[in-house]
Design a protein around this motif. Structure first.
Motif, PDB file in Angstrom:
ATOM      1  N   THR A   1       0.845  -1.182   0.000  1.00 10.21           N
ATOM      2  CA  THR A   1       0.000   0.000   0.000  1.00 10.21           C
ATOM      3  C   THR A   1       0.886   1.239   0.000  1.00 10.21           C
ATOM      4  O   THR A   1       2.101   1.159   0.205  1.00 10.21           O
ATOM      5  CB  THR A   1      -0.893   0.050   1.242  1.00 10.21           C
ATOM      6  N   GLU A   2       0.273   2.406  -0.195  1.00 10.29           N
ATOM      7  CA  GLU A   2       1.025   3.654  -0.166  1.00 10.29           C
ATOM      8  C   GLU A   2       1.692   3.866   1.189  1.00 10.29           C
ATOM      9  O   GLU A   2       2.744   4.497   1.285  1.00 10.29           O
ATOM     10  CB  GLU A   2       0.104   4.837  -0.482  1.00 10.29           C
ATOM     11  N   GLU A   3       1.080   3.317   2.259  1.00  5.26           N
ATOM     12  CA  GLU A   3       1.603   3.497   3.617  1.00  5.26           C
ATOM     13  C   GLU A   3       2.653   2.457   3.987  1.00  5.26           C
ATOM     14  O   GLU A   3       3.193   2.493   5.094  1.00  5.26           O
ATOM     15  CB  GLU A   3       0.450   3.444   4.632  1.00  5.26           C
ATOM     16  N   GLY A   4       2.933   1.514   3.096  1.00  2.00           N
ATOM     17  CA  GLY A   4       3.978   0.537   3.358  1.00  2.00           C
ATOM     18  C   GLY A   4       3.513  -0.760   3.976  1.00  2.00           C
ATOM     19  O   GLY A   4       4.300  -1.478   4.594  1.00  2.00           O
TER      20      GLY A   4
ATOM     21  N   VAL B   1      -1.047   1.058 -10.146  1.00  3.50           N
ATOM     22  CA  VAL B   1       0.335   0.986  -9.656  1.00  3.50           C
ATOM     23  C   VAL B   1       0.990   2.372  -9.705  1.00  3.50           C
ATOM     24  O   VAL B   1       0.942   3.052 -10.730  1.00  3.50           O
ATOM     25  CB  VAL B   1       1.167  -0.019 -10.486  1.00  3.50           C
ATOM     26  N   ILE B   2       1.606   2.770  -8.598  1.00  4.47           N
ATOM     27  CA  ILE B   2       2.285   4.065  -8.516  1.00  4.47           C
ATOM     28  C   ILE B   2       3.702   3.962  -9.069  1.00  4.47           C
ATOM     29  O   ILE B   2       4.173   4.823  -9.807  1.00  4.47           O
ATOM     30  CB  ILE B   2       2.348   4.560  -7.055  1.00  4.47           C
ATOM     31  N   GLY B   3       4.394   2.898  -8.685  1.00  2.00           N
ATOM     32  CA  GLY B   3       5.768   2.707  -9.108  1.00  2.00           C
ATOM     33  C   GLY B   3       6.226   1.295  -8.816  1.00  2.00           C
ATOM     34  O   GLY B   3       5.540   0.532  -8.127  1.00  2.00           O
TER      35      GLY B   3
ATOM     36  N   LEU C   1      11.937  -6.980   0.157  1.00  2.00           N
ATOM     37  CA  LEU C   1      10.683  -6.438  -0.336  1.00  2.00           C
ATOM     38  C   LEU C   1      10.349  -5.117   0.365  1.00  2.00           C
ATOM     39  O   LEU C   1       9.977  -4.130  -0.284  1.00  2.00           O
ATOM     40  CB  LEU C   1       9.544  -7.440  -0.130  1.00  2.00           C
ATOM     41  N   TYR C   2      10.486  -5.100   1.677  1.00  2.00           N
ATOM     42  CA  TYR C   2      10.208  -3.874   2.428  1.00  2.00           C
ATOM     43  C   TYR C   2      11.194  -2.768   2.044  1.00  2.00           C
ATOM     44  O   TYR C   2      10.819  -1.600   1.941  1.00  2.00           O
ATOM     45  CB  TYR C   2      10.264  -4.154   3.930  1.00  2.00           C
ATOM     46  N   GLY C   3      12.440  -3.148   1.830  1.00  2.00           N
ATOM     47  CA  GLY C   3      13.433  -2.160   1.426  1.00  2.00           C
ATOM     48  C   GLY C   3      13.155  -1.590   0.054  1.00  2.00           C
ATOM     49  O   GLY C   3      13.324  -0.388  -0.190  1.00  2.00           O
ATOM     50  N   ALA C   4      12.706  -2.445  -0.868  1.00  2.00           N
ATOM     51  CA  ALA C   4      12.382  -1.985  -2.219  1.00  2.00           C
ATOM     52  C   ALA C   4      11.190  -1.038  -2.190  1.00  2.00           C
ATOM     53  O   ALA C   4      11.126  -0.070  -2.963  1.00  2.00           O
ATOM     54  CB  ALA C   4      12.098  -3.173  -3.126  1.00  2.00           C
ATOM     55  N   TYR C   5      10.240  -1.296  -1.290  1.00  2.00           N
ATOM     56  CA  TYR C   5       9.127  -0.360  -1.118  1.00  2.00           C
ATOM     57  C   TYR C   5       9.644   1.006  -0.657  1.00  2.00           C
ATOM     58  O   TYR C   5       9.248   2.043  -1.210  1.00  2.00           O
ATOM     59  CB  TYR C   5       8.105  -0.890  -0.101  1.00  2.00           C
ATOM     60  N   CYS C   6      10.507   1.007   0.354  1.00  2.00           N
ATOM     61  CA  CYS C   6      11.061   2.265   0.862  1.00  2.00           C
ATOM     62  C   CYS C   6      11.744   3.047  -0.259  1.00  2.00           C
ATOM     63  O   CYS C   6      11.584   4.269  -0.374  1.00  2.00           O
ATOM     64  CB  CYS C   6      12.066   2.000   1.975  1.00  2.00           C
ATOM     65  N   MET C   7      12.509   2.339  -1.084  1.00  2.00           N
ATOM     66  CA  MET C   7      13.266   2.974  -2.158  1.00  2.00           C
ATOM     67  C   MET C   7      12.346   3.654  -3.172  1.00  2.00           C
ATOM     68  O   MET C   7      12.524   4.836  -3.495  1.00  2.00           O
ATOM     69  CB  MET C   7      14.133   1.924  -2.857  1.00  2.00           C
TER      70      MET C   7
ATOM     71  N   HIS D   1       9.109   4.346  -2.918  1.00  2.00           N
ATOM     72  CA  HIS D   1       8.253   5.331  -2.249  1.00  2.00           C
ATOM     73  C   HIS D   1       8.989   6.655  -2.105  1.00  2.00           C
ATOM     74  O   HIS D   1       8.444   7.727  -2.413  1.00  2.00           O
ATOM     75  CB  HIS D   1       7.810   4.817  -0.886  1.00  2.00           C
ATOM     76  N   ASP D   2      10.242   6.604  -1.651  1.00  2.00           N
ATOM     77  CA  ASP D   2      11.040   7.822  -1.482  1.00  2.00           C
ATOM     78  C   ASP D   2      11.265   8.508  -2.827  1.00  2.00           C
ATOM     79  O   ASP D   2      11.214   9.739  -2.928  1.00  2.00           O
ATOM     80  CB  ASP D   2      12.391   7.489  -0.849  1.00  2.00           C
ATOM     81  N   TYR D   3      11.529   7.709  -3.850  1.00  2.00           N
ATOM     82  CA  TYR D   3      11.791   8.265  -5.182  1.00  2.00           C
ATOM     83  C   TYR D   3      10.560   8.984  -5.727  1.00  2.00           C
ATOM     84  O   TYR D   3      10.661  10.107  -6.248  1.00  2.00           O
ATOM     85  CB  TYR D   3      12.210   7.142  -6.129  1.00  2.00           C
ATOM     86  N   VAL D   4       9.410   8.361  -5.611  1.00  2.00           N
ATOM     87  CA  VAL D   4       8.175   8.968  -6.114  1.00  2.00           C
ATOM     88  C   VAL D   4       7.858  10.240  -5.337  1.00  2.00           C
ATOM     89  O   VAL D   4       7.465  11.262  -5.922  1.00  2.00           O
ATOM     90  CB  VAL D   4       7.009   7.962  -6.026  1.00  2.00           C
TER      91      VAL D   4
END
Length: 327
Positions: free
Chosen positions: A21-24, A67-69, A309-315, A317-320
């Motif tokens: 989700t957008e919130e992680g 999908v956002i990213g 997977l969680y790290g890839a989300y952080c990456m 999300h931060d970029y977007v």
């Protein structure tokens, strides 16, 4: 309307896809795992990567418009800024523009990074490093890798190669490493190194419960059997894990002396046997570390197999978010 991040961990043995989700939050706690198509050529591996993502989209009944990213943990070495895999022999990828290909095929912003960096990001934001400004992550698995967070920011170094904790030498005249150095941590503390030692000892004619469980067949030797023997009190297994504690403790002392982090988080398959090496690891660490180290500064990952997977989300999300703030 809900929107999501499409996330993937491309591994040498298996590849895993998920939706965040957008919130992680990992949607439904679900991760889709398929066998990687290693050694089948660069295009076969890429199409398998796409299939994993397509399967996740189909599983949740969403469209690409939702999908956002896309965030991907990928094998290295790689150029994170350009999104290019520089060299991944198992995948057949050499200067392969993974981020560009995925971005073009799905029409979404895409970022890639290696598992060590993403593990550090994940532990800092969601795991055992949460609430600390300076966090190191180390995976002890088939190999040894890691990532470093300094002042709440992932530290990549000048060439993007920071965090190669598996290639710090703990024996200058020791075993030769494929990286070109000698005595690297990976050559002693990794799961591969442990199995290599067991095979060498079996060839020497040693007798113990570990080898009995393996039927004295080299191909049957693995960490699961070693742990099973250790649980039964086999002295050979217990001694091998004591050595693991010694090697890891020596390595951790180097990291603390150099970096002095708030915490170091350990993950990977070998750490599942920590009951048998933790005490020796901490003893050696405290013995070799210049500054006082509290045992609570050594932690074990709670994100486990999903840390990338969680790290890839952080990456992604931060970029977007960064891209949106600049426009």
């Amino acid at each position: 309307m809900s929107r999501f991040y499409l996330i993937m961990d491309v591994g040498g043995t298996k590849s895993t896809g998920a939706l965040f989700t957008e919130e992680g939050e990992l949607v439904d706690g679900y991760a889709h795992v398929v066998q990687s198509q290693t050694y089948h050529g660069e295009e076969a591996v890429y199409q398998n990567t796409r299939k994993v993502l397509d399967d996740v989209i189909a599983h949740f009944g969403i469209s690409v418009d939702d999908v956002i990213g896309i965030g991907v943990g990928a094998p290295g070495p790689l150029d994170q800024e350009r999104g290019v895999i520089l060299e991944a022999p198992m995948m057949g990828w050499r200067n392969f523009p993974l981020a560009e290909r995925l971005s073009r095929d799905y029409g979404k912003p895409t970022r890639i990074d290696n598992d060590g960096n993403l593990g550090a990001l994940a532990e800092h934001r969601f795991g055992e490093g949460r609430g600390f400004a300076n966090v190191m992550y180390m995976t002890v698995s088939t190999g040894c890798g890691g990532g470093i967070v300094i002042n709440n920011q992932l530290y990549r170094g000048r060439h993007g190669g920071a965090g190669e904790v598996g290639h710090v030498s703990i024996d200058l005249t020791g075993r030769e490493c494929p990286c070109g150095s000698t005595g690297c941590v990976e050559m002693y503390a990794s799961g591969t190194a442990i199995v290599r030692q067991m095979k060498a000892d079996m060839k020497e004619g040693m007798k113990n419960q570990v080898f009995e469980l393996a039927g004295y067949e080299e191909e049957n030797l693995n960490g699961r059997i070693l742990t099973q023997a250790a649980e039964a009190g086999d002295t050979y297994a217990l001694d091998l894990y004591q050595k693991e504690g010694y090697y890891l403790g020596t390595a951790l002392a180097n990291y603390f002396n150099l970096y002095d982090p708030d915490v170091i988080v350990l993950g990977g398959g070998v750490t599942k046997a920590r009951t048998f090496f933790h005490r020796e690891m901490v003893r050696v660490l405290k013995e070799r570390c210049l500054q006082p180290v509290d045992e609570s500064q050594i932690r074990y990952s709670i994100l486990n197999d999903r840390v990338v997977l969680y790290g890839a989300y952080c990456m992604i999300h931060d970029y977007v978010a960064r891209d949106a703030s600049q426009n």
